[in-house]
Design a protein around this motif. Structure first.
Motif, PDB file in Angstrom:
ATOM      1  N   LEU A  54       5.663   5.845  -8.879  1.00 32.82           N
ATOM      2  CA  LEU A  54       5.678   7.286  -9.134  1.00 32.82           C
ATOM      3  C   LEU A  54       7.108   7.827  -9.208  1.00 32.82           C
ATOM      4  O   LEU A  54       7.420   8.689 -10.031  1.00 32.82           O
ATOM      5  N   THR A  55       7.982   7.325  -8.326  1.00 33.70           N
ATOM      6  CA  THR A  55       9.376   7.773  -8.360  1.00 33.70           C
ATOM      7  C   THR A  55      10.031   7.415  -9.682  1.00 33.70           C
ATOM      8  O   THR A  55      10.736   8.229 -10.295  1.00 33.70           O
ATOM      9  N   ASN A  56       9.804   6.177 -10.138  1.00 37.11           N
ATOM     10  CA  ASN A  56      10.399   5.737 -11.396  1.00 37.11           C
ATOM     11  C   ASN A  56       9.861   6.556 -12.571  1.00 37.11           C
ATOM     12  O   ASN A  56      10.617   6.962 -13.464  1.00 37.11           O
ATOM     13  N   THR A  57       8.555   6.836 -12.562  1.00 33.37           N
ATOM     14  CA  THR A  57       7.950   7.635 -13.627  1.00 33.37           C
ATOM     15  C   THR A  57       8.515   9.053 -13.631  1.00 33.37           C
ATOM     16  O   THR A  57       8.860   9.603 -14.685  1.00 33.37           O
ATOM     17  N   CYS A  58       8.635   9.655 -12.447  1.00 33.41           N
ATOM     18  CA  CYS A  58       9.173  11.016 -12.350  1.00 33.41           C
ATOM     19  C   CYS A  58      10.627  11.075 -12.810  1.00 33.41           C
ATOM     20  O   CYS A  58      11.037  12.012 -13.501  1.00 33.41           O
ATOM     21  N   MET A 112       0.817  -1.213   0.000  1.00 24.95           N
ATOM     22  CA  MET A 112       0.000   0.000   0.000  1.00 24.95           C
ATOM     23  C   MET A 112       0.854   1.268   0.000  1.00 24.95           C
ATOM     24  O   MET A 112       0.502   2.251  -0.632  1.00 24.95           O
ATOM     25  N   PHE A 113       1.961   1.243   0.725  1.00 25.95           N
ATOM     26  CA  PHE A 113       2.792   2.447   0.818  1.00 25.95           C
ATOM     27  C   PHE A 113       3.958   2.422  -0.167  1.00 25.95           C
ATOM     28  O   PHE A 113       4.279   3.434  -0.788  1.00 25.95           O
ATOM     29  N   TRP A 114       4.571   1.243  -0.276  1.00 21.69           N
ATOM     30  CA  TRP A 114       5.820   1.208  -1.051  1.00 21.69           C
ATOM     31  C   TRP A 114       5.573   1.194  -2.556  1.00 21.69           C
ATOM     32  O   TRP A 114       6.223   1.924  -3.301  1.00 21.69           O
TER      33      TRP A 114
END
Length: 387
Positions: free
Chosen positions: A9-13, A1-3
Motif C-alpha cells: 500500500l505504501t508503494n502504491t500510494c 500479515m502486517f508488513w
C-alpha cells in the motif's frame, strides 16, 4: 500479515501521489545516502545542542578536495557494507547448522539493506562529468550560416554552452571558422556565432555539435528563455524497475568501462571510389572528410600533388601529407576546398558524396568488395585518427 500489506500500500500510494516519480525502493536508497550526515545533527538536536553556524558551500570545484570529500562520506557506508556481508554469511551458516528457517527473515532484510548501501556507495563515488552545462533535449528551428551555404535544420539538444543538430547529409563546416547560428521558436529567437565541437555519424544521419563562441547579453537572455521556458525535459516518471541485481551489475560494468572521447570535427565519409587523375592514372578514393582524402594508388610512385576529378565541374587539388602502413594508402590535404565552397559547388559535391557512400555501403553488405584489398586495419585506422 502486517508488513506485506503495509509495503504494498505504501508503494502504491507513493507512486500515485508523487505522479510516479517516487517509489519505496528509491526513497530507501535516498534516505540511506543521507542518514550518516544527518545522524550527528539529529543526536545533537535531541540533546538540545543547536549549531547556528552557517557553512558556505565551496564554489572552486577543486577536484582533489571533492574526491577526498567523497571518500570521507563513503566510509560509514563501506563499514556498514562489510558488516552486512558478515551478517549474510552468518545467517546462511546458522540456517544450515541449526536447521531452522527463522534466520531467512533476517537474511532478507540484510540483503535489502546491502542493496541500499551499495547504491549509496555508487552515488557517493560519483561519476565523471564531461559537460560544463546540463543539456535539454529540444527540437527548435535552427539556421546555420557557413561560408558557402545556409543550412536549415532542427536542434537535437540545447545547453547554455552549445547546441547539436541532426543532418540528413554531411556538410562542410570548417572547424576553425565561426559560423552564424540562429534559433527561433514561437516566442523567442537568439542569434550568435559558434564553432564545430564534434561530428559523429549516427545511423544514416550526422550529428553536429557546436559551442557558443560570441553572444551578446540580450541574445544570451533569449537563449536562456529558449532552453528553460518550455515543458521540462527531465524524466517525468520512473522507468520500469529492472532487477535489484541488475542495478548493481550495471553500475560495476559501466564504471569499469574505459571512456572513448572522439575529437572528430569533420564528417569522415567512406567512399572506396575509383577516380581518374591527370597524371597518375586511376586511383581509389577511400575516405574523404572535405579537408583530407585517403587515396590508394595502383603504382608505387609517390606523388606530392594530385588532382582528383570528381565530376566535370569539380576537381580536388591535393597535397601529400603522409603514407600509411600498407605502402599504398596515402593521406592528402585538399587545398581548394574553400574555393569549392565559395563557388557554391558544395551542393553538387555533397550529392556525389551521398550517392557514392550509399553505393559503398550497399556493396560492402552484399559483395566481395568488403573483403578486398581496400580494407583498412585497426592499426591504420589509428594512424588516421586525426581525420
Amino acid at each position: 500479515m502486517f508488513w506485506l500489506p503495509m509495503y504494498l500500500l505504501t508503494n502504491t500510494c507513493l507512486r500515485m501521489l508523487s505522479g510516479n516519480i517516487r517509489t519505496t525502493k528509491w526513497t530507501n536508497v535516498y534516505e540511506t545516502i543521507l542518514f550518516p550526515s544527518l545522524l550527528p545533527a539529529v543526536i545533537l538536536e535531541t540533546l538540545g545542542i543547536t549549531r547556528n553556524k552557517f557553512v558556505v558551500t565551496r564554489k572552486d570545484g577543486a577536484q582533489n578536495d571533492d574526491r577526498n570529500y567523497q571518500i570521507k562520506q563513503m566510509i560509514p557506508h563501506l563499514i556498514l557494507a562489510v558488516l552486512s556481508i558478515i551478517g549474510i554469511v552468518n545467517c546462511i551458516h546458522w540456517t544450515f547448522s541449526q536447521g531452522t528457517i527463522g534466520f531467512l527473515v533476517v537474511l532478507y532484510w540484510l540483503l535489502i539493506n546491502l542493496y541500499n548501501i551499495m547504491m549509496s556507495i555508487f552515488f557517493l563515488a560519483g561519476r565523471k562529468v564531461f559537460r560544463n552545462h546540463e543539456r535539454s533535449m529540444a527540437a527548435v528551428d535552427c539556421t546555420l550560416t557557413t561560408e558557402g551555404e545556409i543550412i536549415s535544420c532542427i536542434t537535437h539538444d540545447l545547453s547554455e554552452g552549445g547546441i547539436s543538430v541532426m543532418l540528413d547529409t554531411p556538410k562542410y563546416i570548417p572547424s576553425d571558422m565561426d559560423i552564424g547560428i540562429k534559433l527561433v521558436n514561437d516566442r523567442y529567437s537568439s542569434e550568435f556565432t559558434g564553432k564545430v565541437a564534434h561530428v559523429a555519424s549516427i545511423g544514416n544521419r550526422w550529428k553536429y555539435a557546436f559551442t557558443v563562441k560570441d553572444i551578446t547579453e540580450q541574445e544570451q537572455r533569449q537563449l536562456l528563455h529558449i532552453i528553460y521556458d518550455r515543458e521540462p525535459t527531465l524524466p517525468q516518471k520512473l522507468d520500469k524497475d529492472i532487477s535489484t541485481f541488475e542495478d548493481i551489475r550495471l553500475n560495476f560494468v559501466r564504471r569499469g568501462q574505459s571512456e572513448f572521447m572522439s575529437n572528430r570535427k569533420l564528417a569522415r565519409i567512406a567512399l572506396n571510389r575509383e577516380l581518374p587523375t591527370a597524371d597518375h592514372g586511376i586511383v581509389t578514393l577511400m575516405d574523404f572528410n572535405y579537408e583530407f582524402v585517403l587515396v590508394e594508388m595502383e603504382h608505387h610512385d609517390l606523388a606530392n600533388e594530385i588532382q582528383l576529378s570528381l565530376s566535370e565541374d569539380i576537381s580536388l587539388k591535393c597535397m601529400w601529407v603522409q603514407s600509411l602502413r600498407n605502402k599504398r594508402g596515402n593521406l592528402y590535404r585538399v587545398t581548394n576546398i574553400r574555393d569549392i565552397a565559395r563557388n557554391h559547388q558544395m551542393p553538387t559535391l555533397e550529392a556525389l558524396l551521398k550517392q557514392w557512400n550509399k553505393e559503398h555501403i550497399q556493396l560492402g553488405k552484399t559483395g566481395p568488395a568488403s573483403q578486398g584489398k581496400n580494407n583498412i586495419s585497426p592499426d591504420e585506422l589509428n594512424e588516421m585518427a586525426y581525420l
